[in-house]
Motif scaffolding. Structure first.
Motif, PDB file in Angstrom:
ATOM      1  N   ALA A 140       1.049   8.027  17.515  1.00 16.10           N
ATOM      2  CA  ALA A 140       1.332   6.638  17.896  1.00 16.10           C
ATOM      3  C   ALA A 140       2.682   6.507  18.586  1.00 16.10           C
ATOM      4  CB  ALA A 140       1.301   5.742  16.651  1.00 16.10           C
ATOM      5  N   LEU A 141       3.573   7.477  18.360  1.00 18.93           N
ATOM      6  CA  LEU A 141       4.901   7.455  18.991  1.00 18.93           C
ATOM      7  C   LEU A 141       5.027   8.500  20.089  1.00 18.93           C
ATOM      8  CD1 LEU A 141       7.190   7.142  15.816  1.00 18.93           C
ATOM      9  CD2 LEU A 141       6.313   5.303  17.273  1.00 18.93           C
ATOM     10  N   GLY A 142       3.976   9.288  20.302  1.00 21.57           N
ATOM     11  CA  GLY A 142       4.044  10.339  21.300  1.00 21.57           C
ATOM     12  C   GLY A 142       4.837  11.550  20.840  1.00 21.57           C
ATOM     13  N   VAL A 143       4.857  11.783  19.506  1.00 29.99           N
ATOM     14  CA  VAL A 143       5.556  12.944  18.948  1.00 29.99           C
ATOM     15  C   VAL A 143       4.614  13.663  17.987  1.00 29.99           C
ATOM     16  CG1 VAL A 143       7.872  11.960  19.206  1.00 29.99           C
ATOM     17  CG2 VAL A 143       6.568  11.536  17.097  1.00 29.99           C
ATOM     18  N   THR A 144       5.026  14.845  17.567  1.00 30.46           N
ATOM     19  CA  THR A 144       4.147  15.654  16.720  1.00 30.46           C
ATOM     20  C   THR A 144       4.039  15.140  15.295  1.00 30.46           C
ATOM     21  OG1 THR A 144       6.039  17.115  16.323  1.00 30.46           O
ATOM     22  CG2 THR A 144       4.486  17.762  18.062  1.00 30.46           C
ATOM     23  N   SER A 145       5.106  14.569  14.751  1.00 25.07           N
ATOM     24  CA  SER A 145       5.057  14.125  13.357  1.00 25.07           C
ATOM     25  C   SER A 145       5.941  12.894  13.162  1.00 25.07           C
ATOM     26  CB  SER A 145       5.508  15.247  12.420  1.00 25.07           C
ATOM     27  OG  SER A 145       6.830  15.661  12.724  1.00 25.07           O
ATOM     28  N   ALA A 146       5.612  12.118  12.150  1.00 21.13           N
ATOM     29  CA  ALA A 146       6.341  10.874  11.899  1.00 21.13           C
ATOM     30  C   ALA A 146       6.321  10.555  10.413  1.00 21.13           C
ATOM     31  CB  ALA A 146       5.709   9.725  12.692  1.00 21.13           C
ATOM     32  N   VAL A 147       7.081   9.541  10.057  1.00 22.07           N
ATOM     33  CA  VAL A 147       7.080   9.016   8.695  1.00 22.07           C
ATOM     34  C   VAL A 147       6.814   7.523   8.767  1.00 22.07           C
ATOM     35  CG1 VAL A 147       8.459   8.587   6.631  1.00 22.07           C
ATOM     36  CG2 VAL A 147       8.640  10.783   7.801  1.00 22.07           C
ATOM     37  N   ALA A 148       5.888   7.065   7.932  1.00 19.67           N
ATOM     38  CA  ALA A 148       5.556   5.640   7.880  1.00 19.67           C
ATOM     39  C   ALA A 148       6.169   5.009   6.641  1.00 19.67           C
ATOM     40  CB  ALA A 148       4.049   5.447   7.863  1.00 19.67           C
ATOM     41  N   LEU A 149       6.886   3.920   6.842  1.00 26.99           N
ATOM     42  CA  LEU A 149       7.506   3.151   5.764  1.00 26.99           C
ATOM     43  C   LEU A 149       6.799   1.820   5.635  1.00 26.99           C
ATOM     44  CD1 LEU A 149      11.121   3.802   6.903  1.00 26.99           C
ATOM     45  CD2 LEU A 149      10.533   3.969   4.512  1.00 26.99           C
ATOM     46  N   THR A 150       6.586   1.361   4.412  1.00 22.35           N
ATOM     47  CA  THR A 150       6.019   0.027   4.211  1.00 22.35           C
ATOM     48  C   THR A 150       6.838  -0.738   3.180  1.00 22.35           C
ATOM     49  OG1 THR A 150       4.482   0.868   2.534  1.00 22.35           O
ATOM     50  CG2 THR A 150       3.650   0.697   4.794  1.00 22.35           C
ATOM     51  N   VAL A 151       6.994  -2.030   3.424  1.00 20.26           N
ATOM     52  CA  VAL A 151       7.612  -2.948   2.464  1.00 20.26           C
ATOM     53  C   VAL A 151       6.598  -4.053   2.205  1.00 20.26           C
ATOM     54  CG1 VAL A 151       9.499  -4.537   2.000  1.00 20.26           C
ATOM     55  CG2 VAL A 151       9.943  -2.430   3.283  1.00 20.26           C
ATOM     56  N   SER A 152       6.063  -4.103   0.974  1.00 17.11           N
ATOM     57  CA  SER A 152       4.977  -5.032   0.651  1.00 17.11           C
ATOM     58  C   SER A 152       5.366  -5.962  -0.491  1.00 17.11           C
ATOM     59  CB  SER A 152       3.712  -4.253   0.249  1.00 17.11           C
ATOM     60  OG  SER A 152       3.310  -3.372   1.271  1.00 17.11           O
ATOM     61  N   ASP A 153       4.949  -7.219  -0.368  1.00 17.06           N
ATOM     62  CA  ASP A 153       5.142  -8.169  -1.465  1.00 17.06           C
ATOM     63  C   ASP A 153       3.827  -8.853  -1.774  1.00 17.06           C
ATOM     64  OD1 ASP A 153       4.848 -10.900  -0.105  1.00 17.06           O
ATOM     65  OD2 ASP A 153       6.463 -10.066   1.116  1.00 17.06           O
ATOM     66  N   GLU A 154       3.777  -9.546  -2.898  1.00 17.53           N
ATOM     67  CA  GLU A 154       2.583 -10.280  -3.314  1.00 17.53           C
ATOM     68  C   GLU A 154       2.857 -11.774  -3.262  1.00 17.53           C
ATOM     69  OE1 GLU A 154       1.987  -8.649  -7.172  1.00 17.53           O
ATOM     70  OE2 GLU A 154       1.297  -6.700  -6.430  1.00 17.53           O
ATOM     71  N   GLY A 155       3.611 -12.180  -2.248  1.00 16.31           N
ATOM     72  CA  GLY A 155       4.005 -13.575  -2.096  1.00 16.31           C
ATOM     73  C   GLY A 155       2.942 -14.433  -1.432  1.00 16.31           C
ATOM     74  N   PRO A 156       3.336 -15.593  -0.911  1.00 17.00           N
ATOM     75  CA  PRO A 156       2.377 -16.541  -0.338  1.00 17.00           C
ATOM     76  C   PRO A 156       1.798 -16.126   1.002  1.00 17.00           C
ATOM     77  CG  PRO A 156       4.619 -17.341  -0.053  1.00 17.00           C
ATOM     78  CD  PRO A 156       4.708 -16.126  -0.936  1.00 17.00           C
ATOM     79  N   GLY A 157       2.353 -15.077   1.619  1.00 19.33           N
ATOM     80  CA  GLY A 157       1.861 -14.654   2.922  1.00 19.33           C
ATOM     81  C   GLY A 157       2.427 -15.496   4.046  1.00 19.33           C
ATOM     82  N   ILE A 158       2.039 -15.155   5.252  1.00 22.04           N
ATOM     83  CA  ILE A 158       2.547 -15.825   6.456  1.00 22.04           C
ATOM     84  C   ILE A 158       1.394 -16.523   7.157  1.00 22.04           C
ATOM     85  CG2 ILE A 158       3.715 -15.492   8.676  1.00 22.04           C
ATOM     86  CD1 ILE A 158       4.898 -12.896   7.449  1.00 22.04           C
ATOM     87  N   ALA A 159       1.609 -17.769   7.525  1.00 16.68           N
ATOM     88  CA  ALA A 159       0.558 -18.542   8.201  1.00 16.68           C
ATOM     89  C   ALA A 159       0.188 -17.872   9.524  1.00 16.68           C
ATOM     90  CB  ALA A 159       1.049 -19.964   8.454  1.00 16.68           C
ATOM     91  N   GLY A 194      10.971   4.080  17.430  1.00 18.04           N
ATOM     92  CA  GLY A 194       9.957   3.793  16.431  1.00 18.04           C
ATOM     93  C   GLY A 194       9.219   2.500  16.723  1.00 18.04           C
ATOM     94  N   ARG A 195       8.397   2.084  15.773  1.00 20.09           N
ATOM     95  CA  ARG A 195       7.619   0.843  15.903  1.00 20.09           C
ATOM     96  C   ARG A 195       7.643   0.105  14.576  1.00 20.09           C
ATOM     97  NH1 ARG A 195       1.763   2.563  17.815  1.00 20.09           N
ATOM     98  NH2 ARG A 195       1.490   0.307  17.804  1.00 20.09           N
ATOM     99  N   ILE A 196       7.566  -1.222  14.658  1.00 22.53           N
ATOM    100  CA  ILE A 196       7.492  -2.044  13.459  1.00 22.53           C
ATOM    101  C   ILE A 196       6.391  -3.083  13.661  1.00 22.53           C
ATOM    102  CG2 ILE A 196       9.358  -3.525  14.337  1.00 22.53           C
ATOM    103  CD1 ILE A 196      10.106  -4.103  11.392  1.00 22.53           C
ATOM    104  N   GLU A 197       5.554  -3.246  12.650  1.00 23.27           N
ATOM    105  CA  GLU A 197       4.445  -4.203  12.709  1.00 23.27           C
ATOM    106  C   GLU A 197       4.341  -4.925  11.378  1.00 23.27           C
ATOM    107  OE1 GLU A 197       0.868  -2.175  13.804  1.00 23.27           O
ATOM    108  OE2 GLU A 197       1.633  -1.556  15.769  1.00 23.27           O
ATOM    109  N   VAL A 198       3.540  -5.988  11.352  1.00 20.46           N
ATOM    110  CA  VAL A 198       3.376  -6.767  10.130  1.00 20.46           C
ATOM    111  C   VAL A 198       1.918  -7.150   9.960  1.00 20.46           C
ATOM    112  CG1 VAL A 198       3.945  -8.922  11.350  1.00 20.46           C
ATOM    113  CG2 VAL A 198       4.143  -8.821   8.861  1.00 20.46           C
ATOM    114  N   SER A 199       1.460  -7.150   8.720  1.00 22.96           N
ATOM    115  CA  SER A 199       0.140  -7.669   8.376  1.00 22.96           C
ATOM    116  C   SER A 199       0.309  -8.597   7.181  1.00 22.96           C
ATOM    117  CB  SER A 199      -0.842  -6.534   8.045  1.00 22.96           C
ATOM    118  OG  SER A 199      -0.375  -5.789   6.944  1.00 22.96           O
ATOM    119  N   SER A 200      -0.462  -9.669   7.142  1.00 23.91           N
ATOM    120  CA  SER A 200      -0.289 -10.644   6.070  1.00 23.91           C
ATOM    121  C   SER A 200      -1.570 -11.434   5.850  1.00 23.91           C
ATOM    122  CB  SER A 200       0.858 -11.604   6.425  1.00 23.91           C
ATOM    123  OG  SER A 200       1.112 -12.508   5.374  1.00 23.91           O
TER     124      SER A 200
END
Length: 239
Positions: A140-159, A194-200
């Motif tokens: 996804a970054l055009g390199v051989t290897s990467a590390v994926a980080l996630t920060v997750s909460d159980e809050g109200p979410g985003i509209a 790198g890249r940063i994305e969000v799902s909610s």
């Protein structure tokens, strides 16, 4: 950036004058006047933070890229924020043999602190926040290897109507927010290649995902379409 500098100079003068007034003998100012001086100082500090954020976004500092041990960074953040937010449990889950990433340690810490603090606020200071890190292919970054980080909460979410504007400067759902934290975070991660994305989901919580090249990664021929972080299966050993 030029406009921000022009604002910072008179702000400093206003703050200095207000501090002199506040330090005057009690006979000079009554209690109501002192309260107004306190308001001036508080709001000047807030404006100074806003202007500082504008400068960070308009002219981000070039980081010093190097080998960063993510487990150490994440553990330090956990200890720091759990002390500040006693009502939140921060759980860090990483692979035992997680490879280091190529990044600027201080700037990466800034991004992660911002994301975790946002999660604490979304939970109202009470709940569980999960921080995960796993190694994965770096196509996804055009390199051989990467590390994926996630920060997750159980809050109200985003509209849904807010999702497309999350990384737009000055867009915020916070009453006293600047709307620059996520925009600056995105700029920093992009500077690190790198890249940063969000799902909610409303009522279920939010997950921010960051993909960074591993320190030993080398460029590859990306040929086809790059995959989205949200499609990568995030599995942490032992979880």
């Amino acid at each position: 950036a030029g406009l921000a500098h022009e604002v910072k100079n008179p702000l400093g003068a206003i703050k200095g004058a207000a501090q002199l007034l506040g330090d005057s003998p009690d006979a000079t100012l009554g209690s109501s006047e002192r309260e107004f001086v306190s308001i001036i100082l508080e709001e000047v500090d807030r404006l100074d933070r806003v202007v500082g954020s504008v400068l960070d976004y308009a002219r981000p500092a070039r980081g010093t890229m190097g080998e960063v041990n993510l487990r150490q960074v994440l553990e330090r953040i956990r200890l720091m924020l759990e002390a500040e937010s006693s009502g939140c449990e921060i759980v860090v889950e990483t692979e035992d043999d997680l490879p280091p990433v190529r990044a600027d340690a201080e700037q990466l810490r800034q991004v992660l602190l911002n994301l975790v603090k946002n999660a604490v606020q979304a939970l109202g200071g009470r709940g569980r926040i999960r921080i995960g890190a796993v190694s994965m292919p770096g196509a996804a970054l055009g390199v051989t290897s990467a590390v994926a980080l996630t920060v997750s909460d159980e809050g109200p979410g985003i509209a849904p109507e807010m999702m497309k504007s999350l990384f737009v400067p000055f867009v915020t759902t916070k009453e006293r927010g600047t709307g620059l934290g996520l925009a600056i975070s995105q700029r920093i991660i992009q500077e690190m290649r790198g890249r940063i994305e969000v799902s909610s989901r409303v009522g279920e919580g939010t997950t921010f995902s960051i993909l960074l090249p591993s320190h030993e990664a080398t460029p590859t021929d990306v040929g086809g379409a790059r995959t989205s972080l949200s499609t990568a299966r995030m599995e942490v050993s032992g979880s």
